[in-house]
Design an enzyme around this catalytic site. Sequence first.
Site, mmCIF file in Angstrom:
data_model
loop_
_atom_site.group_PDB
_atom_site.id
_atom_site.type_symbol
_atom_site.label_atom_id
_atom_site.label_comp_id
_atom_site.label_asym_id
_atom_site.label_seq_id
_atom_site.Cartn_x
_atom_site.Cartn_y
_atom_site.Cartn_z
ATOM 1 N N LEU A 92 -10.407 -11.452 2.708
ATOM 2 C CA LEU A 92 -11.936 -11.535 2.929
ATOM 3 C C LEU A 92 -12.245 -12.872 1.795
ATOM 4 C CD1 LEU A 92 -14.250 -9.750 4.018
ATOM 5 C CD2 LEU A 92 -14.242 -8.701 1.678
ATOM 6 N N CYS A 119 12.081 13.180 -7.198
ATOM 7 C CA CYS A 119 12.477 14.099 -8.449
ATOM 8 C C CYS A 119 12.712 12.956 -9.396
ATOM 9 C CB CYS A 119 14.040 14.695 -7.912
ATOM 10 S SG CYS A 119 14.624 15.257 -9.676
ATOM 11 N N ASP A 152 -0.485 4.094 1.082
ATOM 12 C CA ASP A 152 -1.079 4.987 2.039
ATOM 13 C C ASP A 152 -0.153 5.010 3.449
ATOM 14 O OD1 ASP A 152 -3.313 2.262 2.623
ATOM 15 O OD2 ASP A 152 -1.902 2.934 4.182
ATOM 16 N N HIS A 208 6.012 -0.675 -2.724
ATOM 17 C CA HIS A 208 5.479 0.057 -3.900
ATOM 18 C C HIS A 208 5.492 1.411 -3.846
ATOM 19 C CE1 HIS A 208 3.377 -3.920 -5.173
ATOM 20 N NE2 HIS A 208 4.626 -4.014 -5.094
ATOM 21 N N ALA A 268 -9.935 -8.036 7.855
ATOM 22 C CA ALA A 268 -8.716 -7.877 8.696
ATOM 23 C C ALA A 268 -9.155 -7.127 10.111
ATOM 24 C CB ALA A 268 -7.841 -6.940 7.752
ATOM 25 N N CYS A 328 13.062 20.334 -5.478
ATOM 26 C CA CYS A 328 14.582 19.616 -5.731
ATOM 27 C C CYS A 328 15.368 20.479 -6.468
ATOM 28 C CB CYS A 328 14.482 18.152 -6.658
ATOM 29 S SG CYS A 328 15.980 17.774 -6.958
ATOM 30 N N ASN A 339 0.761 -1.247 0.103
ATOM 31 C CA ASN A 339 0.126 0.135 -0.044
ATOM 32 C C ASN A 339 0.932 1.265 0.083
ATOM 33 O OD1 ASN A 339 -2.071 -1.737 0.280
ATOM 34 N ND2 ASN A 339 -2.269 -1.602 2.383
ATOM 35 N N THR A 358 -4.883 -8.876 0.600
ATOM 36 C CA THR A 358 -3.967 -8.894 -0.964
ATOM 37 C C THR A 358 -4.656 -9.831 -1.677
ATOM 38 O OG1 THR A 358 -2.164 -8.669 -2.135
ATOM 39 C CG2 THR A 358 -1.624 -10.057 -0.312
ATOM 40 N N SER A 359 -4.867 -9.671 -2.957
ATOM 41 C CA SER A 359 -5.541 -10.489 -3.905
ATOM 42 C C SER A 359 -4.352 -11.537 -4.444
ATOM 43 C CB SER A 359 -6.234 -9.870 -5.270
ATOM 44 O OG SER A 359 -5.191 -8.976 -5.797
HETATM 45 C C1 BV8 Z 1 8.237 -5.637 -11.515
HETATM 46 C C2 BV8 Z 1 1.571 1.208 -6.781
HETATM 47 C C3 BV8 Z 1 10.200 -6.238 -12.599
HETATM 48 C C4 BV8 Z 1 0.755 2.098 -7.648
HETATM 49 C C5 BV8 Z 1 1.063 -0.961 -7.633
HETATM 50 C C6 BV8 Z 1 4.681 -7.091 -18.043
HETATM 51 C C7 BV8 Z 1 5.567 -6.066 -17.866
HETATM 52 C C8 BV8 Z 1 6.228 -5.686 -16.563
HETATM 53 C C9 BV8 Z 1 5.938 -6.442 -15.506
HETATM 54 C C10 BV8 Z 1 5.057 -7.411 -15.525
HETATM 55 C C11 BV8 Z 1 4.338 -7.878 -16.864
HETATM 56 N N1 BV8 Z 1 3.663 -8.760 -16.602
HETATM 57 C C12 BV8 Z 1 3.565 -9.043 -15.345
HETATM 58 C C13 BV8 Z 1 4.503 -8.199 -14.584
HETATM 59 C C14 BV8 Z 1 4.890 -8.150 -13.356
HETATM 60 C C15 BV8 Z 1 3.852 -6.973 -12.706
HETATM 61 C C16 BV8 Z 1 2.707 -7.699 -12.222
HETATM 62 O O1 BV8 Z 1 2.689 -8.502 -11.233
HETATM 63 N N2 BV8 Z 1 1.566 -7.197 -13.061
HETATM 64 C C17 BV8 Z 1 0.182 -7.979 -12.607
HETATM 65 C C18 BV8 Z 1 -0.905 -7.296 -13.296
HETATM 66 C C19 BV8 Z 1 0.223 -9.466 -13.541
HETATM 67 N N3 BV8 Z 1 4.486 -6.597 -11.622
HETATM 68 C C20 BV8 Z 1 5.326 -5.559 -11.796
HETATM 69 O O2 BV8 Z 1 5.389 -4.866 -12.678
HETATM 70 C C21 BV8 Z 1 5.981 -4.781 -10.554
HETATM 71 N N4 BV8 Z 1 7.574 -4.745 -10.826
HETATM 72 O O3 BV8 Z 1 7.714 -6.742 -11.849
HETATM 73 O O4 BV8 Z 1 9.421 -5.102 -11.792
HETATM 74 C C22 BV8 Z 1 11.014 -6.996 -11.436
HETATM 75 C C23 BV8 Z 1 10.435 -7.689 -10.508
HETATM 76 C C24 BV8 Z 1 11.175 -8.407 -9.703
HETATM 77 C C25 BV8 Z 1 12.596 -8.415 -9.698
HETATM 78 C C26 BV8 Z 1 13.119 -7.420 -10.473
HETATM 79 C C27 BV8 Z 1 12.333 -6.766 -11.374
HETATM 80 C C28 BV8 Z 1 5.516 -3.773 -10.095
HETATM 81 C C29 BV8 Z 1 4.291 -4.074 -9.467
HETATM 82 C C30 BV8 Z 1 3.907 -2.884 -8.433
HETATM 83 C C31 BV8 Z 1 2.634 -1.904 -9.440
HETATM 84 N N5 BV8 Z 1 2.183 -1.085 -8.404
HETATM 85 N N6 BV8 Z 1 0.825 -0.231 -6.615
HETATM 86 C C32 BV8 Z 1 -0.607 2.411 -6.927
HETATM 87 O O5 BV8 Z 1 -0.619 2.068 -5.953
HETATM 88 O O6 BV8 Z 1 -1.227 3.079 -7.637
HETATM 89 S S1 BV8 Z 1 0.425 -2.495 -7.503
HETATM 90 C C33 BV8 Z 1 -1.152 -2.409 -6.501
HETATM 91 O O7 BV8 Z 1 -1.867 -3.566 -7.013
HETATM 92 C C34 BV8 Z 1 -0.851 -2.468 -5.378
HETATM 93 O O8 BV8 Z 1 0.501 -1.859 -4.762
HETATM 94 C C35 BV8 Z 1 -0.974 -3.981 -4.789
HETATM 95 O O9 BV8 Z 1 0.669 -4.276 -4.923
HETATM 96 C C36 BV8 Z 1 -1.287 -4.473 -6.267
HETATM 97 C C37 BV8 Z 1 -2.257 -5.763 -5.831
HETATM 98 O O10 BV8 Z 1 -3.388 -5.044 -5.266
HETATM 99 P P1 BV8 Z 1 -3.795 -5.758 -3.894
HETATM 100 O O11 BV8 Z 1 -2.975 -4.681 -2.720
HETATM 101 O O12 BV8 Z 1 -3.755 -7.201 -3.473
HETATM 102 O O13 BV8 Z 1 -5.279 -5.040 -3.744
HETATM 103 P P2 BV8 Z 1 -6.560 -5.788 -4.535
HETATM 104 O O14 BV8 Z 1 -7.435 -4.774 -4.733
HETATM 105 O O15 BV8 Z 1 -5.718 -6.457 -5.741
HETATM 106 O O16 BV8 Z 1 -7.109 -6.861 -3.326
HETATM 107 C C38 BV8 Z 1 -7.384 -6.574 -2.112
HETATM 108 C C39 BV8 Z 1 -7.613 -8.013 -1.401
HETATM 109 O O17 BV8 Z 1 -8.237 -7.583 -0.179
HETATM 110 C C40 BV8 Z 1 -8.763 -8.599 -1.911
HETATM 111 O O18 BV8 Z 1 -8.250 -10.217 -2.228
HETATM 112 C C41 BV8 Z 1 -9.974 -8.855 -1.212
HETATM 113 O O19 BV8 Z 1 -10.704 -9.622 -1.151
HETATM 114 C C42 BV8 Z 1 -9.361 -8.279 0.263
HETATM 115 N N7 BV8 Z 1 -10.132 -7.477 1.094
HETATM 116 C C43 BV8 Z 1 -10.960 -6.600 0.747
HETATM 117 N N8 BV8 Z 1 -11.536 -5.916 2.035
HETATM 118 C C44 BV8 Z 1 -10.848 -6.607 2.913
HETATM 119 C C45 BV8 Z 1 -10.096 -7.690 2.485
HETATM 120 N N9 BV8 Z 1 -9.454 -8.338 3.212
HETATM 121 C C46 BV8 Z 1 -9.435 -8.485 4.567
HETATM 122 N N10 BV8 Z 1 -10.282 -7.516 5.312
HETATM 123 C C47 BV8 Z 1 -10.854 -6.560 4.300
HETATM 124 N N11 BV8 Z 1 -11.907 -5.745 4.905
#
Ligand code: BV8
Length: 231
Positions: A205, A119, A96, A111, A222, A138, A94, A179-180
């Site tokens: 969830l 910058c 936040d 993230h 949570a 900056c 997150n 996290t999903s």
């Molecule tokens: C990387 C910041 C290389 C932004 C985020 C093609 C090209 C390049 C990369 C890729 C590619 N294909 C795949 C990739 C890898 C890519 C990736 O995984 N893509 C996905 C879409 C397939 N990853 C990347 O690009 C990462 N970088 O790979 O670099 C590398 C890697 C390793 C080593 C060297 C080099 C960078 C990814 C970061 C992207 N930025 N956030 C912003 O916030 O605006 S991602 C963003 O979505 C979040 O930060 C979080 O990480 C991500 C997933 O979201 P979640 O937190 O899980 O939230 P979500 O809504 O999905 O799920 C919430 C869950 O909570 C649900 O399950 C729900 O049921 C549950 N819930 C809801 N309410 C509750 C609850 N649980 C409990 N209690 C409740 N009350």
Amino acid sequence: MNSMYQRIVVLTGAGISAESGLKTFRAEDGLWEEHRVEDVATPEAYWRDPDLVNRFYSLRWAQLRQGVEPNPAHVALGALEQHFGGELLLVTQNIDDLHERGGSRRVLHMHGELVKGRCPKSQQTFPLRQAFGAENLCTCCEPGQMLRPHVVWFGEMPIGLDRIYQALERCDLFISIGTSGKVYPAAGFVEQAKLAGADTLEINLEPSEVHSQFRFHRQGRAGELVPALVE
Ligand code: BV8
């Protein structure tokens, strides 16, 4: 928290902030103003249309400032950090600041952070006292050059991976909260923890994409399950 564990890694996602009123990514299948989040949260989107991307983050920055408070899950993790005698690494996806406002002092934002700008040249970060588009503080940039959000976009390298993998290699408990399990490398942390022989617990969830890789599961909110786990 059962004291049989000495080295814990906790990973949190948008679900831990849901009960504080912050939208998760995939609640409405990850759309924002008809844009897929994956299309807005990328370097290409920023260089193509910085105003659109800055608007996306300014809205989220403003939402964070409009009475959004940490919930009992954040507070429980703050208390765990205070009272747990072993090693604890809290990694959050997150951007936040609710973990910090809930009492956690050591948080690894893999993230990035919404409350900071960066910058684009020097990579230096600055606290954001107002939303994006503000004058760049900056010294290395021309006047008027805007800070970019200090956020890791899709395709960019997450922050602190070395430290995270070191902690995963020696942990005896890995807990994933809210996290999903759709985004890598975070979704792969459970695999690393299992290789280290750690116990693994998913609190969510609904079952995540990597649900089957966890040994233990607690399904629910949570805000209820984390305090019950920590006390
Ligand atoms: C990387 C910041 C290389 C932004 C985020 C093609 C090209 C390049 C990369 C890729 C590619 N294909 C795949 C990739 C890898 C890519 C990736 O995984 N893509 C996905 C879409 C397939 N990853 C990347 O690009 C990462 N970088 O790979 O670099 C590398 C890697 C390793 C080593 C060297 C080099 C960078 C990814 C970061 C992207 N930025 N956030 C912003 O916030 O605006 S991602 C963003 O979505 C979040 O930060 C979080 O990480 C991500 C997933 O979201 P979640 O937190 O899980 O939230 P979500 O809504 O999905 O799920 C919430 C869950 O909570 C649900 O399950 C729900 O049921 C549950 N819930 C809801 N309410 C509750 C609850 N649980 C409990 N209690 C409740 N009350």
